[in-house]
Design a protein around this motif. Sequence first.
Motif, PDB file in Angstrom:
ATOM      1  N   THR A 133       0.824  -1.205   0.000  1.00 35.40           N
ATOM      2  CA  THR A 133       0.000   0.000   0.000  1.00 35.40           C
ATOM      3  C   THR A 133       0.856   1.251   0.000  1.00 35.40           C
ATOM      4  O   THR A 133       0.675   2.159  -0.806  1.00 35.40           O
ATOM      5  N   MET A 134       1.802   1.298   0.911  1.00 36.63           N
ATOM      6  CA  MET A 134       2.663   2.470   1.008  1.00 36.63           C
ATOM      7  C   MET A 134       3.510   2.619  -0.249  1.00 36.63           C
ATOM      8  O   MET A 134       3.705   3.726  -0.763  1.00 36.63           O
ATOM      9  N   VAL A 135       4.004   1.508  -0.763  1.00 34.31           N
ATOM     10  CA  VAL A 135       4.842   1.548  -1.972  1.00 34.31           C
ATOM     11  C   VAL A 135       4.052   2.101  -3.143  1.00 34.31           C
ATOM     12  O   VAL A 135       4.500   3.023  -3.845  1.00 34.31           O
ATOM     13  N   TYR A 136       2.842   1.546  -3.382  1.00 32.99           N
ATOM     14  CA  TYR A 136       1.993   2.016  -4.486  1.00 32.99           C
ATOM     15  C   TYR A 136       1.736   3.513  -4.380  1.00 32.99           C
ATOM     16  O   TYR A 136       1.946   4.284  -5.321  1.00 32.99           O
ATOM     17  N   ALA A 137       1.221   3.916  -3.215  1.00 26.50           N
ATOM     18  CA  ALA A 137       0.776   5.298  -3.071  1.00 26.50           C
ATOM     19  C   ALA A 137       1.937   6.286  -3.076  1.00 26.50           C
ATOM     20  O   ALA A 137       1.841   7.354  -3.691  1.00 26.50           O
ATOM     21  N   VAL A 138       3.036   5.944  -2.411  1.00 23.53           N
ATOM     22  CA  VAL A 138       4.170   6.858  -2.351  1.00 23.53           C
ATOM     23  C   VAL A 138       4.813   7.011  -3.732  1.00 23.53           C
ATOM     24  O   VAL A 138       5.134   8.133  -4.158  1.00 23.53           O
ATOM     25  N   ILE A 139       4.991   5.904  -4.433  1.00 25.38           N
ATOM     26  CA  ILE A 139       5.596   5.975  -5.769  1.00 25.38           C
ATOM     27  C   ILE A 139       4.726   6.818  -6.705  1.00 25.38           C
ATOM     28  O   ILE A 139       5.229   7.675  -7.443  1.00 25.38           O
ATOM     29  N   PHE A 140       3.407   6.592  -6.661  1.00 27.86           N
ATOM     30  CA  PHE A 140       2.545   7.367  -7.541  1.00 27.86           C
ATOM     31  C   PHE A 140       2.475   8.822  -7.106  1.00 27.86           C
ATOM     32  O   PHE A 140       2.376   9.725  -7.946  1.00 27.86           O
ATOM     33  N   GLY A 141       2.525   9.075  -5.796  1.00 28.91           N
ATOM     34  CA  GLY A 141       2.547  10.451  -5.323  1.00 28.91           C
ATOM     35  C   GLY A 141       3.779  11.188  -5.826  1.00 28.91           C
ATOM     36  O   GLY A 141       3.694  12.336  -6.285  1.00 28.91           O
ATOM     37  N   ILE A 142       4.919  10.526  -5.772  1.00 28.75           N
ATOM     38  CA  ILE A 142       6.155  11.130  -6.286  1.00 28.75           C
ATOM     39  C   ILE A 142       6.054  11.335  -7.792  1.00 28.75           C
ATOM     40  O   ILE A 142       6.477  12.366  -8.328  1.00 28.75           O
ATOM     41  N   ALA A 143       5.452  10.346  -8.489  1.00 26.81           N
ATOM     42  CA  ALA A 143       5.296  10.469  -9.944  1.00 26.81           C
ATOM     43  C   ALA A 143       4.408  11.657 -10.287  1.00 26.81           C
ATOM     44  O   ALA A 143       4.686  12.402 -11.240  1.00 26.81           O
ATOM     45  N   LEU A 144       3.334  11.865  -9.525  1.00 30.33           N
ATOM     46  CA  LEU A 144       2.458  13.023  -9.761  1.00 30.33           C
ATOM     47  C   LEU A 144       3.219  14.328  -9.563  1.00 30.33           C
ATOM     48  O   LEU A 144       3.068  15.270 -10.346  1.00 30.33           O
ATOM     49  N   PHE A 145       4.013  14.380  -8.515  1.00 26.95           N
ATOM     50  CA  PHE A 145       4.806  15.590  -8.263  1.00 26.95           C
ATOM     51  C   PHE A 145       5.745  15.863  -9.429  1.00 26.95           C
ATOM     52  O   PHE A 145       5.869  17.008  -9.888  1.00 26.95           O
ATOM     53  N   LEU A 146       6.387  14.813  -9.945  1.00 26.53           N
ATOM     54  CA  LEU A 146       7.318  14.987 -11.060  1.00 26.53           C
ATOM     55  C   LEU A 146       6.594  15.382 -12.339  1.00 26.53           C
ATOM     56  O   LEU A 146       7.111  16.164 -13.145  1.00 26.53           O
ATOM     57  N   ILE A 147       5.379  14.832 -12.541  1.00 26.17           N
ATOM     58  CA  ILE A 147       4.578  15.227 -13.698  1.00 26.17           C
ATOM     59  C   ILE A 147       4.290  16.721 -13.646  1.00 26.17           C
ATOM     60  O   ILE A 147       4.432  17.446 -14.635  1.00 26.17           O
ATOM     61  N   GLY A 148       3.892  17.196 -12.458  1.00 23.54           N
ATOM     62  CA  GLY A 148       3.621  18.613 -12.315  1.00 23.54           C
ATOM     63  C   GLY A 148       4.856  19.474 -12.465  1.00 23.54           C
ATOM     64  O   GLY A 148       4.802  20.587 -12.996  1.00 23.54           O
ATOM     65  N   PHE A 149       5.981  18.962 -12.010  1.00 23.40           N
ATOM     66  CA  PHE A 149       7.217  19.749 -12.015  1.00 23.40           C
ATOM     67  C   PHE A 149       7.900  19.757 -13.376  1.00 23.40           C
ATOM     68  O   PHE A 149       8.446  20.780 -13.802  1.00 23.40           O
ATOM     69  N   LEU A 150       7.852  18.616 -14.087  1.00 22.05           N
ATOM     70  CA  LEU A 150       8.660  18.465 -15.290  1.00 22.05           C
ATOM     71  C   LEU A 150       7.890  18.642 -16.599  1.00 22.05           C
ATOM     72  O   LEU A 150       8.430  19.191 -17.558  1.00 22.05           O
ATOM     73  N   LEU A 151       6.650  18.168 -16.643  1.00 21.40           N
ATOM     74  CA  LEU A 151       5.927  18.183 -17.908  1.00 21.40           C
ATOM     75  C   LEU A 151       5.367  19.573 -18.215  1.00 21.40           C
ATOM     76  O   LEU A 151       5.081  20.346 -17.295  1.00 21.40           O
ATOM     77  N   PRO A 152       5.177  19.895 -19.488  1.00 17.28           N
ATOM     78  CA  PRO A 152       4.643  21.217 -19.855  1.00 17.28           C
ATOM     79  C   PRO A 152       3.216  21.414 -19.382  1.00 17.28           C
ATOM     80  O   PRO A 152       2.482  20.451 -19.116  1.00 17.28           O
ATOM     81  N   GLY A 153       2.818  22.674 -19.296  1.00 17.42           N
ATOM     82  CA  GLY A 153       1.505  23.028 -18.770  1.00 17.42           C
ATOM     83  C   GLY A 153       0.352  22.406 -19.525  1.00 17.42           C
ATOM     84  O   GLY A 153      -0.660  22.057 -18.931  1.00 17.42           O
ATOM     85  N   ILE A 154       0.483  22.232 -20.843  1.00 16.97           N
ATOM     86  CA  ILE A 154      -0.619  21.690 -21.638  1.00 16.97           C
ATOM     87  C   ILE A 154      -0.959  20.253 -21.232  1.00 16.97           C
ATOM     88  O   ILE A 154      -2.117  19.848 -21.221  1.00 16.97           O
ATOM     89  N   LEU A 155       0.073  19.471 -20.837  1.00 14.69           N
ATOM     90  CA  LEU A 155      -0.171  18.101 -20.392  1.00 14.69           C
ATOM     91  C   LEU A 155      -0.767  18.084 -18.990  1.00 14.69           C
ATOM     92  O   LEU A 155      -1.640  17.276 -18.685  1.00 14.69           O
ATOM     93  N   ASN A 156      -0.281  18.964 -18.120  1.00 17.40           N
ATOM     94  CA  ASN A 156      -0.873  19.070 -16.789  1.00 17.40           C
ATOM     95  C   ASN A 156      -2.330  19.511 -16.875  1.00 17.40           C
ATOM     96  O   ASN A 156      -3.172  19.057 -16.101  1.00 17.40           O
ATOM     97  N   ASP A 157      -2.620  20.391 -17.813  1.00 14.16           N
ATOM     98  CA  ASP A 157      -3.985  20.839 -18.037  1.00 14.16           C
ATOM     99  C   ASP A 157      -4.886  19.653 -18.367  1.00 14.16           C
ATOM    100  O   ASP A 157      -5.976  19.507 -17.806  1.00 14.16           O
ATOM    101  N   LEU A 158      -4.430  18.793 -19.269  1.00 11.93           N
ATOM    102  CA  LEU A 158      -5.219  17.624 -19.657  1.00 11.93           C
ATOM    103  C   LEU A 158      -5.357  16.644 -18.495  1.00 11.93           C
ATOM    104  O   LEU A 158      -6.435  16.078 -18.267  1.00 11.93           O
ATOM    105  N   VAL A 159      -4.291  16.432 -17.735  1.00  6.53           N
ATOM    106  CA  VAL A 159      -4.319  15.521 -16.591  1.00  6.53           C
ATOM    107  C   VAL A 159      -5.362  15.977 -15.570  1.00  6.53           C
ATOM    108  O   VAL A 159      -6.186  15.178 -15.096  1.00  6.53           O
ATOM    109  N   LEU A 160      -5.355  17.265 -15.225  1.00  9.26           N
ATOM    110  CA  LEU A 160      -6.300  17.765 -14.234  1.00  9.26           C
ATOM    111  C   LEU A 160      -7.735  17.735 -14.751  1.00  9.26           C
ATOM    112  O   LEU A 160      -8.666  17.431 -14.003  1.00  9.26           O
ATOM    113  N   LYS A 161      -7.920  18.056 -16.024  1.00 11.04           N
ATOM    114  CA  LYS A 161      -9.269  17.977 -16.606  1.00 11.04           C
ATOM    115  C   LYS A 161      -9.794  16.544 -16.533  1.00 11.04           C
ATOM    116  O   LYS A 161     -10.964  16.305 -16.218  1.00 11.04           O
TER     117      LYS A 161
END
Length: 236
Positions: free
Chosen positions: A128-156
Amino acid sequence: MRRSGFTLIHFLLLILLTGAIWLFWEFPALLPIRIIADLLYDSGRALSVVISGGRIDSVSAGLESGFTIAVSGGAEGLTVIAGYAGAMVLGFLLLLTSAVFRFDKLVTMLLGVGLVILSLVFASVGLTMVYAVIFGIALFLIGFLLPGILNDLVLKLFGMLGIFYVLFDIRGDLINPSGHISDATRMAGYLFGTPILWTLLWAAAGLIVFLLTVRLVSGKSSRSERRGGRYSRRDY
């Protein structure tokens, strides 16, 4: 601070992606998306339990169960509707934020940080902790690294999943009735009617929220463009 809002491409793409996710909801590759959708749902349910005197017991995640916040106590009448209502409100806020403001990257990063904190505080050590922590870190990196247009689509997309979460919850009743009880089924037993009736009512409410959001954003964009046109003529 303004974004382009919704376009026809946004509209069609979100509907297609939401439908595809519904069809393949239980595929292991979609677990990260299921975790966020379940988090929107369980956040409303957990909040209602805490407000009405209950408590959060634990957090779990898995390939079959998705993401679950286990609770105890609280007012059953409030809890039974709080999951869908909370998911719809949070989905609306994500959809509105992604369409109106330039906060997409920040919101995606905050979702990742929140998921990590929630897991570290409430989840037992293990998968449980592994799944959630890894995906939480991945979400943070998506927000930090990917361009705004992709984050826009992800949030929508996350917003759509929250607004129409009832369709994903009832899916378990239809496909695996022996191992799942949706809130629509609980409402039918606790209040009145049938699970299908409650599903249709919540889905109709979600559709109204979605269309009102699109209309609201489109109206603001049109007014902004008219003001921009007047300013440009004045400059000349």
